[in-house]
Scaffold this motif. Structure first.
Motif: not given
Length: 472
Positions: A196-198, A433
């Protein structure tokens, strides 16, 4: 010291090994990335074979029974390792996209390197870093860590590595049919998806299906002078545009009869998971130069993108489109249409409904031709509380501190193939990502994604093995 005082190998032991040997794991990744296994270009056929041989040899060295399996195209790698837990099939692909345009790369695409940003974070740069060599290697390195510390794997593992994913997977379904008994397992694992994100890894629990094709509407026998025939002569572009405009109502709902048959509501627990993501719909649209949400009224942007079906016009043309101006009524008009599907929508039924929609609006002196884009695919929806998925999510939470259940607006054909041919569901865990430049110049994979991806698979294998023991 007695046997009873010896600590049994644990997930912690495998995690410590993975951490201590990260540099060795990177060297093995770089060796694979240096092989230019571009599947779509026949000039790289030898390189594809070299990549398959390299992986097979490595897996044999880890105690798998591995082989390179010939296909009419590029070879598959198939490997088996016994274990006490459930039987899992891990799928990945060793082929990569072409590197064009080469002048936009900062360096040789097949000479991987670690680059350091101004903030100190590091990325692995090179073709295949993220898609899919870096991703598949996280799983293999996790198996290595377990073998080095425990002498065995927590699960029975079969690995299938494809060499044609980036060029259409022509050989995949025939290979699955021909080797179904060998490849069948309790469920499959895929690491070719996104975080979803880092800071938040994701488990993809839904993939939309798809069907689509091309429609051609024909009217007059030739292009006509609009001054002579404008008015009494039917204009195929205008006719087709009206037909396509009537595909949706003022609320953004598709008007085809039966279109929403089989489309489920999002469950409360999945809805809560999505709400917790803090998704910024405004930023999502601003990134592409828009600011006003469209789509189906009553559904937010995430649900529209991940869980609702769509009808889209992908291209439309006809008449004169060259420089200058030519006042014609064209003889024919064309459009390409696609439908993203959700739940149990039937691709064939949806396309048939579209054909009926057009034919019902077709004047008697006009004709229509349809050309489908090939077999459609149904959507994939996984139960968010299934045993394997719950085990994987618990393992990710332990490693990252949080995880997310994600949808995916696109389709991953191999997931449908595994379900339809092998009768198995797939747990999709990925560490890529959105900004990894997949298929583009300067493809990258976060070093953090690689390192914690290995650790995540160590934990997932351990959790699956423990769950299997509990079930026994």
């Amino acid at each position: 010291m007695t046997d009873s005082t010896l600590a049994a190998p644990t997930t912690d032991s495998a995690l410590a090994y993975a951490e201590a040997h990260l540099d060795d794991s990177l060297e093995r990744l770089f060796a694979l990335m240096r092989v230019p296994s571009v599947s779509t270009d026949p000039a790289y056929a030898e390189a594809c074979a070299k990549a398959a041989a390299l992986l097979s040899e490595e897996l044999n060295g880890l105690g798998f029974q591995a082989r390179v399996a010939a296909t009419p195209g590029h070879p598959m790698v198939v490997a088996h390792h016994e274990g006490p837990g459930p039987h899992v099939l891990f799928y990945g692909h060793y082929d990569v996209q072409p590197v064009d345009p080469i002048d936009l790369w900062r360096r040789d695409p097949f000479d991987p390197v670690i680059e350091t940003r101004a903030d100190g974070s590091k990325t692995i740069v090179g073709r295949g870093a993220s898609d899919d060599k870096g991703q598949l290697r996280t799983f293999i390195e996790a198996c290595r860590a377990w073998k080095a510390t425990a002498g065995h794997l927590p699960c029975r593992v079969t690995i299938l590595l494809e060499g044609e994913e980036e060029s259409g997977s022509t050989s995949l379904e025939p290979f699955l049919h021909d080797n179904a008994e060998e490849l069948k397992a309790d469920f499959a694992l895929i690491c070719d998806t996104l975080m979803w994100d880092t800071e938040t890894p994701g488990i993809t629990i839904g993939l939309r299906g798809m069907t689509g094709g091309q429609v051609t509407v024909r009217g007059p026998s030739r292009d006509l002078h609009s001054g002579l025939y404008g008015g009494p002569a039917r204009n195929p572009i205008q006719l087709l545009a009206t037909m396509l405009g009537e595909l949706k109502d003022g609320e953004g709902r598709v008007t085809l009869p039966g279109f929403y048959d089989g489309v489920p509501a999002v469950s409360p627990d999945v809805r809560a998971s999505w709400d917790a993501l803090g998704f910024d719909a405004g930023a999502f649209l601003r990134e592409v130069g828009l600011r006003i949400p469209a789509g189906e009224a009553g559904y937010d942007v995430l649900e529209q993108s991940w869980a609702r079906p769509t009808a889209e016009i992908n291209g439309i043309w006809g008449g004169y489109t060259g420089e200058g101006f030519k006042t014609v009524i064209p003889a024919e008009a064309h459009a390409k249409i696609s439908f993203r599907l959700a739940g149990t929508q039937d691709p064939d039924a949806v396309w048939a409904s579209f054909e009926n929609h057009v034919r019902e609006r077709l004047p008697a002196d006009c004709s229509v031709e349809f050309l489908t884009r090939g077999p459609g695919s149904q959507a994939i929806t996984l139960a968010s509380d299934s045993g394997p998925l719950s085990a994987a999510r618990g393992a990710l939470d332990a490693e990252w501190g949080r995880s997310a259940l994600l949808g995916c607006g696109g389709s991953i054909p191999v997931v449908n193939s595994i379900r339809s041919i092998l009768g198995m569901d797939t747990v999709m865990v990925g560490f890529a990502l959105p900004d990894d430049n997949i298929h583009s110049p300067n493809e990258k994979y976060e070093l953090k994604s690689f390192a914690k991806g290995i650790r995540s698979w160590v934990r997932i294998l351990g959790a699956l093995g423990t769950a299997g023991e509990g079930a026994a």
